[in-house]
Scaffold this motif. Structure first.
Motif, short mmCIF file in Angstrom:
data_model
loop_
_atom_site.label_atom_id
_atom_site.label_comp_id
_atom_site.label_asym_id
_atom_site.label_seq_id
_atom_site.Cartn_x
_atom_site.Cartn_y
_atom_site.Cartn_z
N VAL A 46 16.97 -32.22 -54.57
CA VAL A 46 16.73 -32.70 -53.06
C VAL A 46 17.07 -31.65 -52.18
O VAL A 46 17.22 -31.80 -51.13
N SER A 47 17.01 -30.40 -52.70
CA SER A 47 17.13 -29.21 -51.73
C SER A 47 15.83 -28.96 -50.96
O SER A 47 16.01 -28.04 -50.31
N SER A 48 14.83 -29.49 -51.37
CA SER A 48 13.54 -29.33 -50.71
C SER A 48 12.75 -30.84 -50.40
O SER A 48 13.07 -31.67 -50.86
N VAL A 49 11.91 -30.75 -49.32
CA VAL A 49 11.32 -31.86 -48.96
C VAL A 49 10.53 -32.30 -50.05
O VAL A 49 10.59 -33.72 -50.44
N ALA A 50 9.61 -31.44 -50.85
CA ALA A 50 8.99 -32.06 -51.97
C ALA A 50 9.88 -32.38 -53.08
O ALA A 50 9.72 -33.53 -53.64
N GLY A 51 11.03 -31.84 -53.12
CA GLY A 51 11.89 -32.29 -54.30
C GLY A 51 12.55 -33.74 -53.89
O GLY A 51 12.69 -34.51 -54.75
N ALA A 52 12.92 -33.88 -52.58
CA ALA A 52 13.44 -35.23 -52.20
C ALA A 52 12.36 -36.29 -52.22
O ALA A 52 12.79 -37.35 -52.77
N ASN A 53 11.06 -35.83 -52.10
CA ASN A 53 10.06 -36.98 -52.09
C ASN A 53 9.87 -37.27 -53.70
O ASN A 53 9.79 -38.50 -54.25
N ALA A 54 9.72 -36.29 -54.59
CA ALA A 54 9.90 -36.52 -55.94
C ALA A 54 10.90 -37.53 -56.52
O ALA A 54 10.71 -38.23 -57.34
N THR A 55 12.08 -37.10 -55.95
CA THR A 55 13.45 -37.86 -56.21
C THR A 55 12.98 -39.41 -56.01
O THR A 55 13.40 -40.32 -56.83
N ILE A 56 12.80 -39.64 -54.95
CA ILE A 56 12.50 -41.19 -54.02
C ILE A 56 11.47 -41.87 -55.10
O ILE A 56 11.77 -42.78 -55.44
N GLN A 57 10.43 -41.19 -55.59
CA GLN A 57 9.40 -41.63 -56.47
C GLN A 57 9.94 -41.83 -57.93
O GLN A 57 9.86 -43.06 -58.34
N ARG A 58 10.97 -41.16 -58.30
CA ARG A 58 11.32 -41.40 -59.37
C ARG A 58 12.40 -42.37 -59.56
O ARG A 58 12.80 -43.35 -60.25
N VAL A 59 13.14 -42.55 -58.30
CA VAL A 59 14.20 -43.67 -57.97
C VAL A 59 13.33 -45.24 -58.07
O VAL A 59 13.75 -46.15 -58.68
N ASP A 60 12.35 -45.02 -57.40
CA ASP A 60 11.26 -46.06 -57.11
C ASP A 60 10.93 -46.56 -58.63
O ASP A 60 10.78 -47.82 -58.95
N ALA A 61 10.35 -45.64 -59.20
CA ALA A 61 9.90 -45.80 -60.81
C ALA A 61 11.03 -46.63 -61.56
O ALA A 61 10.70 -47.42 -62.30
N ALA A 62 12.33 -45.77 -61.39
CA ALA A 62 13.30 -46.37 -62.29
C ALA A 62 13.60 -47.99 -61.84
O ALA A 62 14.04 -48.70 -62.57
N LEU A 63 13.61 -48.00 -60.71
CA LEU A 63 14.05 -49.48 -60.25
C LEU A 63 12.89 -50.40 -60.60
O LEU A 63 13.29 -51.61 -60.93
N THR A 64 11.75 -50.12 -60.53
CA THR A 64 10.41 -50.83 -61.19
C THR A 64 10.60 -51.10 -62.63
O THR A 64 10.42 -52.38 -63.05
N THR A 65 11.21 -50.15 -63.25
CA THR A 65 11.31 -50.39 -64.86
C THR A 65 12.42 -51.21 -65.12
O THR A 65 12.38 -52.15 -65.84
N VAL A 66 13.73 -51.08 -64.42
CA VAL A 66 14.73 -52.03 -64.42
C VAL A 66 14.34 -53.55 -64.03
O VAL A 66 14.72 -54.38 -64.74
N SER A 67 13.63 -53.67 -62.89
CA SER A 67 12.91 -55.10 -62.42
C SER A 67 12.03 -55.60 -63.63
O SER A 67 12.36 -56.90 -64.02
N ASP A 68 11.27 -54.80 -64.11
CA ASP A 68 10.58 -55.27 -65.47
C ASP A 68 11.43 -55.58 -66.63
O ASP A 68 11.22 -56.68 -67.23
N LEU A 69 12.47 -54.89 -66.98
CA LEU A 69 13.39 -55.34 -67.84
C LEU A 69 13.99 -56.64 -67.61
O LEU A 69 14.26 -57.37 -68.55
N ARG A 70 14.47 -56.58 -66.36
CA ARG A 70 15.24 -58.00 -66.10
C ARG A 70 14.18 -59.14 -66.01
O ARG A 70 14.85 -60.24 -66.66
N SER A 71 12.87 -59.07 -65.73
CA SER A 71 12.00 -59.96 -65.76
C SER A 71 11.74 -60.37 -67.27
O SER A 71 12.00 -61.62 -67.72
N ASN A 72 11.73 -59.51 -68.18
CA ASN A 72 11.59 -59.55 -69.70
C ASN A 72 12.91 -60.34 -70.06
O ASN A 72 12.72 -61.29 -70.93
N PHE A 73 14.00 -59.75 -69.83
CA PHE A 73 15.11 -60.36 -70.31
C PHE A 73 15.46 -61.72 -69.59
O PHE A 73 16.09 -62.94 -70.44
N GLY A 74 14.93 -62.08 -68.51
CA GLY A 74 15.10 -63.36 -67.81
C GLY A 74 13.99 -64.31 -68.57
O GLY A 74 14.54 -65.50 -68.95
#
Length: 444
Positions: A348-376
């Motif tokens: 997150v030391s640069s704007v591009a890096g911070a944006n990429a990190t946000i996108q990765r966090v969003d992707a990780a949250l989506t993955t967790v949400s999908d897993l929760r749906s599957n487990f539910g």
């Protein structure tokens, strides 16, 4: 965004050293014969017992795979130390020549007799004891100083170091340093000489005092080092020569893009492909909006300040492009796109890096949400199954009760019926018993 190949640098001066393997050499054993053998004297070599016996005709007889008899006229012509040694040599050769009773224990052994000594030379590299050869129990004049490991050396690889290099695509090369490394060029030569280097999808070259691995593809990800001595290699890592790879993202042209009904499609997993709506897009913003609508939340498309379209997804997906779409999505941006990158590499030391990190966090949250749906869904199926089983248990229990428990109303009726019948029977019997008494009373 322009793509870049992943690199990994190593400071060769930190790895200068002699990692050579000491080669093994073939060995020999010696049997000392200081006196003539007598009748019954024996010696065990490689698990085979050679026994001297008195007889009129000299010869060597292989009795079975573990026993050889050496016949000599010991009483008529006494043996000497030299003739005893020669007899042992002849017996070993007889065992080697016997294809019926003998086995392969002496196939790699050459026996030779000289003054007071029988020498056994082995063709394998290494000490005789290491290769499983033995000199066992001896008796009589043969029980003297016998040396199993008279010569030979075992190989020594203790100076070697080994590690593996894995590129972002998962292709690995196993490396063993077993020579004297004095420079970056030596290290490069050693790595290029490893089996499988020619089929590797990356290259290695010297850069001054450094050795740099370069991936053959421009994909997201980094090199990784593993294996027994991975710590030695990672400690020599040169940060300035090490970089993660990046997949090229093609810029959306400034001119308009006209798409047909199926010119641009996205498919996630085994689901149906979603197509970007057929239309003529005269601005990048409109095009990005249409792409996001087609992605339907499975991924997100963002147009950067540099007018570059970036699609972020937490799973692999497939892009198919034709017509004008093929001018936007080309090369490595069509076909199956493999998800890469992780939060462990976030910067997150640069704007591009911070944006990429946000996108990765969003992707990780989506993955967790999908897993929760599957487990539910799985949990709901379990709960439904448990409820069905509980109902089945209750029904079975009720059935069991109806089978085993008494029907009190029916049993009470049966009891009353039995009592009435019993009482009626007693009354009839009482009357029958009274008639003789009545007759007697009339006769009086």
């Amino acid at each position: 965004m322009t793509g870049a190949a992943a690199t990994y640098g190593i400071d060769a001066t930190s790895l200068i050293g002699d990692y050579s393997t000491t080669g093994a050499s073939s060995g020999s054993s010696t049997i000392q014969v200081t006196a003539a053998a007598a009748n019954g004297d024996s010696i065990e070599i490689n698990g085979v017992t050679f026994t001297f016996a008195q007889g009129g005709v000299a010869g060597e007889s292989v009795d079975d795979a573990n026993n050889v008899t050496i016949t000599r006229d010991i009483s008529g012509t006494p043996l000497t130390a030299d003739t005893t040694a020669a007899a042992l040599e002849a017996a070993i050769n007889a065992y080697k020549a016997d294809a019926v009773s003998a086995d392969d224990r002496f196939d790699t052994v050459t026996a030779s007799a000289s003054t007071d000594t029988v020498t056994l030379a082995y063709s394998e590299n290494g000490l005789p004891s290491t290769n499983g050869y033995t000199i066992g129990t001896a008796s009589g004049t043969l029980a003297t100083t016998n040396t199993l490991d008279a010569s030979g050396d075992d190989g020594d690889t203790s100076a070697n170091i080994s590690f593996t290099v894995t590129d972002p695509e998962g292709n690995a090369l196993a490396v063993t340093l077993d020579s004297n490394i004095t420079s970056a060029a030596d290290l490069v030569t050693a790595i290029q000489g490893q089996a499988g280097y020619g089929a590797a999808t990356f290259t290695v070259a010297a850069d001054g005092d450094n050795v740099v691995f370069t991936d053959g593809s421009e994909v997201d990800g980094s090199f990784s080092i593993g294996g027994t001595d991975a710590a030695t290699i990672t400690a020599a890592n040169v940060a300035g020569s090490t970089a993660a790879g990046a997949t090229e993202v093609v810029e959306v042209p400034a001119s308009s893009v006209t798409l047909g009904a199926t010119d641009l499609t996205f498919q996630f997993g085994d689901g149906e492909a979603s197509a970007v709506a057929a239309a003529t897009y005269s601005s990048a913003e409109n095009f990005v909006d249409a792409v996001n609508k087609a992605l339907g939340g499975s991924a997100s498309a963002v147009l950067g300040d540099d007018n570059v379209l970036t699609i972020t997804s937490g799973e692999n997906f497939t892009v198919a492009a034709s017509g004008d779409a093929a001018t936007v999505f080309t090369g490595g941006n069509v076909g199956e796109i493999t998800a890469s990158g992780s939060l462990s590499e976030a910067d997150v030391s640069s704007v591009a890096g911070a944006n990429a990190t946000i996108q990765r966090v969003d992707a990780a949250l989506t993955t967790v949400s999908d897993l929760r749906s599957n487990f539910g869904a799985i949990q709901n199926r379990f709960e439904s199954t448990i409820a069905n089983l509980a109902t089945s248990v209750e029904n079975i229990s009720a059935s069991n009760s109806r089978i085993l428990d008494a029907d009190f109303a029916a049993e009470t009726a049966n009891l009353a019926k039995s009592q009435v019948l019993q009482q009626a029977g007693i009354s009839v019997l009482a009357q029958a018993n009274a008639r003789p008494q009545q007759v007697l009373s009339l006769l009086q």
